[in-house]
Scaffold this motif. Structure first.
Motif, PDB file in Angstrom:
ATOM      1  N   SER A 171      61.472  75.635  36.762  1.00 63.02           N
ATOM      2  CA  SER A 171      61.543  76.687  35.745  1.00 63.02           C
ATOM      3  C   SER A 171      61.190  78.065  36.294  1.00 63.02           C
ATOM      4  CB  SER A 171      60.624  76.371  34.564  1.00 63.02           C
ATOM      5  OG  SER A 171      59.274  76.585  34.905  1.00 63.02           O
ATOM      6  N   ILE A 172      60.590  78.143  37.492  1.00 63.00           N
ATOM      7  CA  ILE A 172      60.247  79.471  38.024  1.00 63.00           C
ATOM      8  C   ILE A 172      61.309  79.983  39.014  1.00 63.00           C
ATOM      9  CG2 ILE A 172      57.806  79.006  37.670  1.00 63.00           C
ATOM     10  CD1 ILE A 172      57.485  78.939  40.727  1.00 63.00           C
ATOM     11  N   ALA A 173      62.471  79.348  39.012  1.00 64.10           N
ATOM     12  CA  ALA A 173      63.567  79.803  39.868  1.00 64.10           C
ATOM     13  C   ALA A 173      64.284  80.975  39.209  1.00 64.10           C
ATOM     14  CB  ALA A 173      64.536  78.658  40.144  1.00 64.10           C
ATOM     15  N   SER A 174      63.560  82.065  39.031  1.00 68.82           N
ATOM     16  CA  SER A 174      64.127  83.248  38.384  1.00 68.82           C
ATOM     17  C   SER A 174      63.291  84.464  38.732  1.00 68.82           C
ATOM     18  CB  SER A 174      64.145  83.069  36.861  1.00 68.82           C
ATOM     19  OG  SER A 174      64.464  84.285  36.220  1.00 68.82           O
ATOM     20  N   GLU A 175      63.948  85.598  38.810  1.00 66.00           N
ATOM     21  CA  GLU A 175      63.242  86.851  39.050  1.00 66.00           C
ATOM     22  C   GLU A 175      62.246  87.149  37.934  1.00 66.00           C
ATOM     23  OE1 GLU A 175      66.116  89.926  39.605  1.00 66.00           O
ATOM     24  OE2 GLU A 175      66.800  89.153  41.543  1.00 66.00           O
ATOM     25  N   ALA A 176      62.417  86.514  36.772  1.00 61.41           N
ATOM     26  CA  ALA A 176      61.482  86.727  35.670  1.00 61.41           C
ATOM     27  C   ALA A 176      60.062  86.353  36.098  1.00 61.41           C
ATOM     28  CB  ALA A 176      61.904  85.899  34.453  1.00 61.41           C
ATOM     29  N   PHE A 177      59.919  85.344  36.939  1.00 57.76           N
ATOM     30  CA  PHE A 177      58.596  84.926  37.413  1.00 57.76           C
ATOM     31  C   PHE A 177      57.945  86.032  38.247  1.00 57.76           C
ATOM     32  CE2 PHE A 177      56.186  83.092  41.007  1.00 57.76           C
ATOM     33  CZ  PHE A 177      55.148  82.494  40.316  1.00 57.76           C
ATOM     34  N   ILE A 178      58.651  86.540  39.219  1.00 55.52           N
ATOM     35  CA  ILE A 178      58.056  87.528  40.126  1.00 55.52           C
ATOM     36  C   ILE A 178      57.886  88.877  39.443  1.00 55.52           C
ATOM     37  CG2 ILE A 178      60.063  88.585  41.253  1.00 55.52           C
ATOM     38  CD1 ILE A 178      57.098  86.908  43.082  1.00 55.52           C
ATOM     39  N   GLN A 179      58.659  89.137  38.399  1.00 56.81           N
ATOM     40  CA  GLN A 179      58.478  90.376  37.645  1.00 56.81           C
ATOM     41  C   GLN A 179      57.135  90.381  36.921  1.00 56.81           C
ATOM     42  OE1 GLN A 179      61.968  90.555  35.161  1.00 56.81           O
ATOM     43  NE2 GLN A 179      63.302  91.223  36.818  1.00 56.81           N
ATOM     44  N   VAL A 180      56.660  89.221  36.505  1.00 55.55           N
ATOM     45  CA  VAL A 180      55.360  89.121  35.846  1.00 55.55           C
ATOM     46  C   VAL A 180      54.233  89.099  36.873  1.00 55.55           C
ATOM     47  CG1 VAL A 180      53.881  87.701  34.362  1.00 55.55           C
ATOM     48  CG2 VAL A 180      56.321  87.948  33.835  1.00 55.55           C
ATOM     49  N   THR A 181      54.430  88.376  37.968  1.00 56.35           N
ATOM     50  CA  THR A 181      53.340  88.215  38.935  1.00 56.35           C
ATOM     51  C   THR A 181      53.161  89.412  39.855  1.00 56.35           C
ATOM     52  OG1 THR A 181      54.731  87.216  40.663  1.00 56.35           O
ATOM     53  CG2 THR A 181      53.759  85.728  39.026  1.00 56.35           C
ATOM     54  N   GLY A 182      54.282  90.105  40.168  1.00 55.21           N
ATOM     55  CA  GLY A 182      54.203  91.117  41.220  1.00 55.21           C
ATOM     56  C   GLY A 182      53.851  90.435  42.533  1.00 55.21           C
ATOM     57  N   GLU A 183      53.046  91.085  43.363  1.00 55.45           N
ATOM     58  CA  GLU A 183      52.691  90.538  44.670  1.00 55.45           C
ATOM     59  C   GLU A 183      51.891  89.250  44.568  1.00 55.45           C
ATOM     60  OE1 GLU A 183      50.751  93.419  47.093  1.00 55.45           O
ATOM     61  OE2 GLU A 183      52.479  94.778  47.154  1.00 55.45           O
ATOM     62  N   ALA A 184      51.270  89.008  43.429  1.00 57.99           N
ATOM     63  CA  ALA A 184      50.479  87.785  43.261  1.00 57.99           C
ATOM     64  C   ALA A 184      51.324  86.523  43.374  1.00 57.99           C
ATOM     65  CB  ALA A 184      49.769  87.805  41.909  1.00 57.99           C
ATOM     66  N   GLY A 185      52.617  86.629  43.111  1.00 62.00           N
ATOM     67  CA  GLY A 185      53.489  85.465  43.177  1.00 62.00           C
ATOM     68  C   GLY A 185      53.966  85.123  44.570  1.00 62.00           C
TER      69      GLY A 185
ATOM     70  N   GLU B  34      71.343  83.170  39.689  1.00 65.39           N
ATOM     71  CA  GLU B  34      70.272  82.288  40.136  1.00 65.39           C
ATOM     72  C   GLU B  34      70.067  81.154  39.138  1.00 65.39           C
ATOM     73  OE1 GLU B  34      66.824  84.800  40.234  1.00 65.39           O
ATOM     74  OE2 GLU B  34      66.899  85.209  38.085  1.00 65.39           O
ATOM     75  N   GLY B  35      69.104  80.285  39.479  1.00 61.42           N
ATOM     76  CA  GLY B  35      68.680  79.256  38.524  1.00 61.42           C
ATOM     77  C   GLY B  35      69.812  78.382  38.032  1.00 61.42           C
ATOM     78  N   TYR B  36      70.042  78.417  36.721  1.00 64.54           N
ATOM     79  CA  TYR B  36      70.972  77.495  36.074  1.00 64.54           C
ATOM     80  C   TYR B  36      72.384  78.075  35.894  1.00 64.54           C
ATOM     81  CZ  TYR B  36      66.317  75.796  34.891  1.00 64.54           C
ATOM     82  OH  TYR B  36      65.012  75.384  34.964  1.00 64.54           O
ATOM     83  N   THR B  37      72.628  79.273  36.421  1.00 64.58           N
ATOM     84  CA  THR B  37      73.908  79.944  36.177  1.00 64.58           C
ATOM     85  C   THR B  37      75.089  79.131  36.675  1.00 64.58           C
ATOM     86  OG1 THR B  37      72.769  82.069  36.442  1.00 64.58           O
ATOM     87  CG2 THR B  37      75.171  82.100  36.440  1.00 64.58           C
ATOM     88  N   LEU B  38      75.075  78.788  37.947  1.00 63.62           N
ATOM     89  CA  LEU B  38      76.221  78.086  38.518  1.00 63.62           C
ATOM     90  C   LEU B  38      76.289  76.634  38.059  1.00 63.62           C
ATOM     91  CD1 LEU B  38      76.289  79.582  42.125  1.00 63.62           C
ATOM     92  CD2 LEU B  38      77.552  80.300  40.094  1.00 63.62           C
ATOM     93  N   TYR B  39      75.160  76.080  37.643  1.00 65.95           N
ATOM     94  CA  TYR B  39      75.191  74.729  37.070  1.00 65.95           C
ATOM     95  C   TYR B  39      75.896  74.753  35.709  1.00 65.95           C
ATOM     96  CZ  TYR B  39      72.358  72.877  40.809  1.00 65.95           C
ATOM     97  OH  TYR B  39      71.932  72.465  42.055  1.00 65.95           O
ATOM     98  N   SER B  40      75.714  75.831  34.962  1.00 71.19           N
ATOM     99  CA  SER B  40      76.419  75.980  33.684  1.00 71.19           C
ATOM    100  C   SER B  40      77.914  76.161  33.918  1.00 71.19           C
ATOM    101  CB  SER B  40      75.839  77.178  32.919  1.00 71.19           C
ATOM    102  OG  SER B  40      74.466  76.991  32.670  1.00 71.19           O
ATOM    103  N   TYR B  41      78.253  76.952  34.924  1.00 65.97           N
ATOM    104  CA  TYR B  41      79.663  77.144  35.298  1.00 65.97           C
ATOM    105  C   TYR B  41      80.273  75.794  35.685  1.00 65.97           C
ATOM    106  CZ  TYR B  41      83.697  79.458  37.552  1.00 65.97           C
ATOM    107  OH  TYR B  41      84.951  79.894  37.902  1.00 65.97           O
ATOM    108  N   GLY B  42      79.537  75.027  36.510  1.00 63.22           N
ATOM    109  CA  GLY B  42      80.035  73.737  36.954  1.00 63.22           C
ATOM    110  C   GLY B  42      80.193  72.726  35.838  1.00 63.22           C
ATOM    111  N   ALA B  43      79.339  72.804  34.819  1.00 61.40           N
ATOM    112  CA  ALA B  43      79.455  71.885  33.686  1.00 61.40           C
ATOM    113  C   ALA B  43      80.790  72.085  32.967  1.00 61.40           C
ATOM    114  CB  ALA B  43      78.300  72.099  32.717  1.00 61.40           C
TER     115      ALA B  43
END
Length: 367
Positions: free
Chosen positions: A250-264, A296-305
């Motif tokens: 679930s953390i395979a997204s830029e959303a994770f690093i946007q919250v953590t900053g360098e801490a991530g 990233e993440g689930y994008t290409l898996y959705s395309y493939g479905a």
């Protein structure tokens, strides 16, 4: 005899509707979190499905008919997922890409089964979804017993000299993944020092951080959604705590690093194999990027479905559910994920999980 007559009548009605709809649209559903803290995953699904449908329509559609997308929001919530599924069924969709969260996919699956609608998730990893034995349910991503196996082995190897905590956010996804990881950790000769569940409604986990420090924890395995993972490691760094965070897909997204900053930086996690690294996907990845979206993440898996379902329809020569289900279970499909096929439970045979690490604001394979 009565049942045979009912089945025959249903088949005749379907044939009449199908015959009268030449040139009509085939409706495709997309169900995911379009609002709420997990909306970044819903956007990944939306982007992947939209482009897949656009590409298929540009190539002439499916069986001479164009596809049209109907998207519904489940906010990653079981109750809302049920309402969303009923809406898609009322719209007479032939196929649903979704849901993204296991806690949404599982309750929705029965609704689709009763309505004869095929469901394929690009993101729900809890094994229960396909273990319930519904013939209409497919999963084009991996399962948490697979993900937990490699996570447990990793923790066992690194936990020989460090104390480990295993944490869940209490969701269906989080609980399922921690249980699998814990089981495989112990199968590999390891054990956790602390096993706990955090409150996903909190915006500060300082009390939990103190508890981890008091127990001498050096490695935390967290199974849950990106927001809580991000806040947890950010709080640890703010307190000068050199904690190693290990997590799931679930953390395979830029959303994770946007919250953590360098801490991530340095966070490691398991996720699906990244099809962006497949040379055959380069042109499609570039098209997404030209549109200002990183697939990233689930994008290409959705395309493939969408690709897998559309090819199954062509092989079946019909959108009749049983014919398409049979085609999905007995063929291989060329998709952006590579060649895929499904087992008797509806799980994909090929895509698995691998390790990633956050470095310099992006996630890359862990060497």
């Amino acid at each position: 005899m009565e049942r045979k007559l009912l089945r025959l009548a249903a088949a005749l009605v379907f044939a009449m509707v199908n015959a009268g709809s030449a040139g009509a649209e085939i409706l495709i559903g997309m169900a995911g979190a379009l609002t709420g803290p997990n909306a970044y995953q819903g956007e990944q699904q939306q982007q992947g499905v939209e482009l897949a449908i656009g590409d298929i329509n540009a190539a002439g559609g499916v069986l001479g008919q164009k596809l049209r997308l109907i998207s519904v929001d489940d906010a990653c919530d079981g109750g809302q997922a049920i309402a969303a599924a009923h809406k898609l069924v009322a719209e007479n969709v032939a196929f649903v890409v979704g849901h993204q969260c296991s806690g949404a996919s599982i309750p929705a699956a029965g609704i689709y089964e009763r309505a004869g609608v095929i469901q394929m998730t690009p993101a729900s990893t809890n094994p229960r979804l396909t273990e319930e034995g519904r013939p209409n349910v497919f999963r084009i991503c991996g399962r948490d017993d697979q993900q937990g196996a490699i996570a447990g082995a990793y923790l066992a190897a690194r936990g020989k000299d460090s104390r480990i905590a295993i944490l869940s956010d209490g969701s269906v996804y989080g609980k399922g993944l921690t249980e699998e990881t814990r089981r495989h950790l112990r199968n590999n000769g390891g054990a956790e020092t602390l096993y706990d569940e955090l409150d996903p409604g909190l915006s500060d986990f300082s009390n939990l951080i103190m508890k981890l420090q008091a127990a001498g924890i050096r490695i935390v395995y967290f199974a849950g959604y990106y927001r809580e993972a991000a806040i947890l490691i950010r709080n640890a760094r703010e307190q000068g705590y050199n904690l190693q965070l290990v997590s799931g897909d679930s953390i395979a997204s830029e959303a994770f690093i946007q919250v953590t900053g360098e801490a991530g930086e340095g966070t490691v996690f398991t996720s699906f194999r990244d099809p962006r690294r497949n040379p055959d996907a380069a042109a499609l990845v570039e098209r997404f990027r030209q549109n200002g979206f990183e697939p990233e993440g689930y994008t290409l898996y959705s395309y493939g479905a969408v690709q897998a379902w559309a090819q199954a329809v062509v092989k079946a020569g019909s959108i009749e559910p049983q014919a398409v289900i049979s085609a999905l279970r007995s063929n291989e499909f060329e998709t952006i994920l590579g060649r895929v096929s499904f087992d008797a439970k509806g799980d994909v045979r090929q895509p698995g999980f691998e390790w990633f690490i956050w470095r310099k604001g992006r996630y890359v394979p862990l060497e």
